[in-house]
Design an enzyme around this catalytic site. Structure first.
Site, PDB file in Angstrom:
ATOM      1  N   ASN A  43      -2.868   4.014  -1.469  1.00 25.24           N
ATOM      2  CA  ASN A  43      -2.363   2.692  -1.107  1.00 25.24           C
ATOM      3  C   ASN A  43      -2.146   1.866  -2.371  1.00 25.24           C
ATOM      4  OD1 ASN A  43      -5.232   2.707  -1.191  1.00 25.24           O
ATOM      5  ND2 ASN A  43      -5.388   0.896   0.103  1.00 25.24           N
ATOM      6  N   GLU A  45      -1.542  -2.048  -3.123  1.00 22.07           N
ATOM      7  CA  GLU A  45      -1.506  -3.394  -2.557  1.00 22.07           C
ATOM      8  C   GLU A  45      -0.728  -4.340  -3.460  1.00 22.07           C
ATOM      9  OE1 GLU A  45      -5.602  -4.317  -1.553  1.00 22.07           O
ATOM     10  OE2 GLU A  45      -5.510  -2.952   0.176  1.00 22.07           O
ATOM     11  N   CYS A  54       1.003   1.754   2.264  1.00 23.66           N
ATOM     12  CA  CYS A  54      -0.069   2.657   2.673  1.00 23.66           C
ATOM     13  C   CYS A  54      -0.005   3.977   1.908  1.00 23.66           C
ATOM     14  CB  CYS A  54       0.044   2.972   4.159  1.00 23.66           C
ATOM     15  SG  CYS A  54      -0.437   1.630   5.249  1.00 23.66           S
ATOM     16  N   GLU A  56      -0.227   6.976   3.133  1.00 19.07           N
ATOM     17  CA  GLU A  56       0.626   7.963   3.828  1.00 19.07           C
ATOM     18  C   GLU A  56       2.091   7.722   3.499  1.00 19.07           C
ATOM     19  OE1 GLU A  56      -1.731   5.973   5.004  1.00 19.07           O
ATOM     20  OE2 GLU A  56      -2.565   6.684   6.878  1.00 19.07           O
ATOM     21  N   CYS A  87      -2.240   4.056  10.263  1.00 17.93           N
ATOM     22  CA  CYS A  87      -1.857   2.856  11.010  1.00 17.93           C
ATOM     23  C   CYS A  87      -0.634   3.176  11.877  1.00 17.93           C
ATOM     24  CB  CYS A  87      -1.555   1.707  10.047  1.00 17.93           C
ATOM     25  SG  CYS A  87       0.029   1.849   9.193  1.00 17.93           S
ATOM     26  N   CYS A  90       2.584   3.981   9.999  1.00 21.84           N
ATOM     27  CA  CYS A  90       2.573   5.302   9.343  1.00 21.84           C
ATOM     28  C   CYS A  90       2.674   6.427  10.366  1.00 21.84           C
ATOM     29  CB  CYS A  90       1.351   5.454   8.440  1.00 21.84           C
ATOM     30  SG  CYS A  90       1.554   4.523   6.905  1.00 21.84           S
TER      31      CYS A  90
HETATM   32  N1  THU Z   1      -4.369   1.777   4.570  1.00 21.58           N
HETATM   33  C1  THU Z   1      -3.755   2.959   4.239  1.00 21.58           C
HETATM   34  O1  THU Z   1      -3.275   3.127   3.104  1.00 21.58           O
HETATM   35  N2  THU Z   1      -3.703   3.920   5.182  1.00 21.58           N
HETATM   36  C2  THU Z   1      -4.321   3.872   6.390  1.00 21.58           C
HETATM   37  O2  THU Z   1      -4.252   4.826   7.152  1.00 21.58           O
HETATM   38  C3  THU Z   1      -5.077   2.667   6.782  1.00 21.58           C
HETATM   39  C4  THU Z   1      -4.890   1.500   5.886  1.00 21.58           C
HETATM   40  C5  THU Z   1      -4.478   0.744   3.530  1.00 21.58           C
HETATM   41  C6  THU Z   1      -3.607  -0.454   3.681  1.00 21.58           C
HETATM   42  C7  THU Z   1      -4.383  -1.490   2.888  1.00 21.58           C
HETATM   43  O3  THU Z   1      -4.075  -1.335   1.508  1.00 21.58           O
HETATM   44  C8  THU Z   1      -5.828  -1.091   3.087  1.00 21.58           C
HETATM   45  O4  THU Z   1      -5.813   0.262   3.524  1.00 21.58           O
HETATM   46  C9  THU Z   1      -6.581  -1.927   4.120  1.00 21.58           C
HETATM   47  O5  THU Z   1      -5.875  -2.012   5.302  1.00 21.58           O
END
Ligand code: THU
Length: 136
Positions: A43, A45, A54, A56, A87, A90
Site C-alpha cells: 500500500n 498512502e 492498496c 493488491e 477491500c 480490490c
Molecule cells: N489496505 C490494503 O492495501 N489492502 C487491503 O486489503 C486492506 C487495506 C490498505 C489501505 C490503507 O493504506 C491501509 O491498508 C488501511 O486501510
C-alpha cells in the site's frame, strides 16, 4: 515450500516496503500470474488520504505492466487479528483479471490464514463478460 507459502513469503517481502505513515497498517500483496511469475505490491498512502492505493491494486498494476493479463491466485498480508481480505474495490480489480474460481489467500502476520474463491468474496460480480463489446 508450498505455492501458498511462496506467495505469502513474497507478500511479506512487499509489505516491508509499504508506505503507510497515516494508517500505520502495512499491507503486502503477491499475485501469481498464469505464467507462474509473481508480482508484488504494497500500500502507498498519501497526505490526501483518498489518493492512497492498496497493495493488491499495485500488485495487479505490476502484473499488467509486465504484460500478463490473468491472475491465477493472490495473497494479501497485514498485521490484523484475523486474515486480511481485500477491500471491495480490490475484489472488483481482481475480478477484472480473474474469474469466479480465482483463489484469494488472506493472511495475518500472526500466521493465521484463510483461502477463498473470488466468488465467495464477490458473489454475483459484475465483470468484463457483462460488456461483450469490450476490447479486452
Ligand atoms: N489496505 C490494503 O492495501 N489492502 C487491503 O486489503 C486492506 C487495506 C490498505 C489501505 C490503507 O493504506 C491501509 O491498508 C488501511 O486501510
Amino acid at each position: 515450500m508450498s505455492g501458498i507459502d511462496e506467495l505469502f513469503a513474497a507478500a511479506a517481502q512487499a509489505r516491508r516496503q509499504a508506505y503507510a505513515p497515516y494508517s500505520r497498517f502495512a499491507v503486502g500483496a503477491a499475485v501469481r500470474g498464469e505464467s507462474g511469475r509473481l508480482y508484488l505490491g504494497c500500500n502507498v498512502e498519501n497526505a490526501a488520504y483518498p489518493s492512497g492505493s492498496c497493495a493488491e491494486q499495485n500488485a495487479i498494476g505490476a502484473m499488467i505492466v509486465a504484460g500478463e493479463r490473468r491472475i491465477a491466485e493472490i495473497a494479501v498480508l497485514g498485521d490484523a487479528p484475523a486474515p486480511v481480505t481485500p477491500c471491495g474495490a480490490c475484489r472488483q480489480r481482481i475480478r477484472e483479471f480473474g474469474d469466479a474460481a480465482t483463489k484469494i489467500h488472506a493472511g495475518a502476520v500472526s500466521g493465521a490464514r484463510r483461502s477463498f474463491t473470488l466468488d465467495e468474496l464477490l458473489p454475483e460480480a459484475f465483470g468484463p463478460d457483462a460488456l461483450p463489446g469490450a476490447n479486452t
